[in-house]
Structure formats: structure tokens, C-alpha cells
Design an enzyme around this catalytic site. Structure first.
Site, PDB file in Angstrom:
ATOM      1  N   ASP A   1       4.325  -3.010  -3.914  1.00 27.26           N
ATOM      2  CA  ASP A   1       5.702  -2.289  -4.055  1.00 27.26           C
ATOM      3  C   ASP A   1       6.168  -2.096  -2.672  1.00 27.26           C
ATOM      4  O   ASP A   1       5.557  -2.262  -1.546  1.00 27.26           O
ATOM      5  CB  ASP A   1       5.075  -0.838  -4.812  1.00 27.26           C
ATOM      6  CG  ASP A   1       6.332   0.081  -4.327  1.00 27.26           C
ATOM      7  OD1 ASP A   1       7.423  -0.144  -4.895  1.00 27.26           O
ATOM      8  OD2 ASP A   1       5.998   1.275  -4.040  1.00 27.26           O
TER       9      ASP A   1
ATOM     10  N   ASP B   1       8.857   0.646  -1.140  1.00 26.67           N
ATOM     11  CA  ASP B   1       8.925   1.955  -0.793  1.00 26.67           C
ATOM     12  C   ASP B   1       7.567   2.968  -1.061  1.00 26.67           C
ATOM     13  O   ASP B   1       7.441   3.009  -2.180  1.00 26.67           O
ATOM     14  CB  ASP B   1      10.263   2.691  -1.354  1.00 26.67           C
ATOM     15  CG  ASP B   1      11.329   1.934  -1.270  1.00 26.67           C
ATOM     16  OD1 ASP B   1      11.641   1.047   0.018  1.00 26.67           O
ATOM     17  OD2 ASP B   1      12.340   1.789  -1.921  1.00 26.67           O
TER      18      ASP B   1
HETATM   19 MG   LIG Z   1       7.204   3.098  -4.350  1.00 25.68          MG
END
Ligand SMILES: [Mg+2]
Length: 206
Positions: A15, A17
Site C-alpha cells: 500500500d 499511503d
Molecule cells: Mg493506506
């Protein structure tokens, strides 16, 4: 380089962020991009061990019309620049612009939007990856479930991004929860934690 003559690689899907870079609500400004502490060194270790590094990111702000694809791309450019300065080169970045149709992060609302496995499967096909020996690392239950739904070997939840709700923490009990990307990388590289090892979910009953 052709992938046809080489056996499938293992990947670590990441992922973006809250996992690789600091969580910023609907990040659209490249000057706000900050690598999380030790993230680059963790990725460097994984890369040195032969893992492909592939970012898989939900960007619903694009689908909502709140940020443009160009702004999203500038944020990626800045992340890539900062990673390159630390010797890390991502093998790919895949994003889903779809906005969710509900609040439940465990529900697949679009095949490409995590927890849907679509982008992991596509990356696997395009980059010649063996999903069954690959891992997923993220800060939200949808990240962990995307890895599961894609048939990855296992998923890690890092505590550097969004906090899980109590409901999500229950759903997360089957995944390994670690403080950060660095510990996830060490665990993968050392194979210290079997995927079915009981782990302590965040936000357990208080
Ligand atoms: Mg995230």
C-alpha cells in the site's frame, strides 16, 4: 528485460499511503510526501533479496473528482524520487480510481479496488509474478484482504497509517500486525512468522 525466460518472481505488494509514505488525507501535493521512517531501508532489503516491489493503491479521491490523475502522478514522482535517493526502485505502481459504494472496507465493491484482488492479479500477469509466494503489506484491513483475495502467501498490517475500527480489528485477527514496514520486511526475509501464526490485532477490546 523479458520475463518469458525467467521463472516468476515473488513480489511484495505495498500500500502507498500510511505504509510507504506518511498518511495524508487525500494527498495531492507532492511537497507533502514524506517517506515513513526506515521504509526505504526496508524496501532496499527486500529488493536486494530479489523481491519485486509493487505499490497497489486505492485513490478514490480521483473517482470523486477531488484530485486529478496528474496530481496523483506528481505525488508518485516525488515518492519515486525519494526512494531512488535511497537506492530503491519500484517495479510498478497500480492504482484504482474508483470511489467506494459503502463504508465497509472488507467488502469488494470493484474488482480493482482493495480488498478486490484485481490490481494484484494484473500486476502478477504483467510483471511475471508468482502470487502464491508474494506478500501484501498495508495499513488497512482492505489491504490485508486484497492480499488474501489475490492468493498471496500472507498479508501484514502495519501500524503507521490509519487505525482499524474495532470491527476491522476483528477481521484482522488472521493477519500479522507489525509496527511498521521494517518489521514486516524483516519477518518476510527471516520467515520468522508463519502466516497462520496468531497475532495481536490492533484495537482489541478495551
Ligand atoms: Mg493506506
Amino acid at each position: 528485460m523479458s520475463t518469458s525466460q525467467t521463472p516468476p518472481r515473488s513480489a511484495v505488494f505495498l500500500d502507498r499511503d500510511g505504509t510507504v509514505i506518511e498518511q495524508v488525507h487525500y494527498l495531492s501535493d507532492p511537497t507533502k510526501v514524506r517517506l515513513l521512517p526506515d521504509a526505504a531501508s526496508a524496501l532496499r532489503r527486500l529488493q536486494a533479496s530479489g523481491f519485486a516491489l509493487v505499490v497497489i493503491t486505492n485513490q478514490s479521491a480521483i473517482g470523486r473528482g477531488w484530485i486529478t490523475v496528474e496530481q496523483y502522478g506528481l505525488v508518485n514522482d516525488e515518492m519515486n524520487r525519494r526512494l531512488a535517493a535511497e537506492g530503491v526502485e519500484l517495479d510498478g505502481i497500480y492504482y484504482c480510481p474508483e470511489a467506494p459504494t459503502g463504508d465497509d472496507r472488507t467488502e469488494v465493491t470493484h474488482p480493482d479496488r482493495k480488498p478486490g484482488p484485481g490490481l494484484l492479479i494484473r500486476a502478477g500477469r504483467e510483471l511475471g509474478l508468482d502470487l502464491s509466494t508474494s506478500w501484501m503489506i498495508g495499513d488497512m484491513i482492505s489491504d490485508a484482504l486484497a492480499g488474501l483475495n489475490a492468493g498471496c502467501r500472507g498479508s501484514f498490517l502495519v501500524e503507521t497509517g490509519k487505525k482499524l475500527t474495532d470491527e476491522e480489528a476483528q477481521a484482522a485477527s488472521g493477519f500479522v500486525v507489525v509496527p511498521n514496514l521494517s518489521v514486516a520486511a524483516d519477518t518476510i526475509l527471516g520467515s520468522l512468522t508463519p502466516i497462520d501464526d496468531p497475532s495481536t490485532p490492533r484495537g482489541s477490546s478495551s
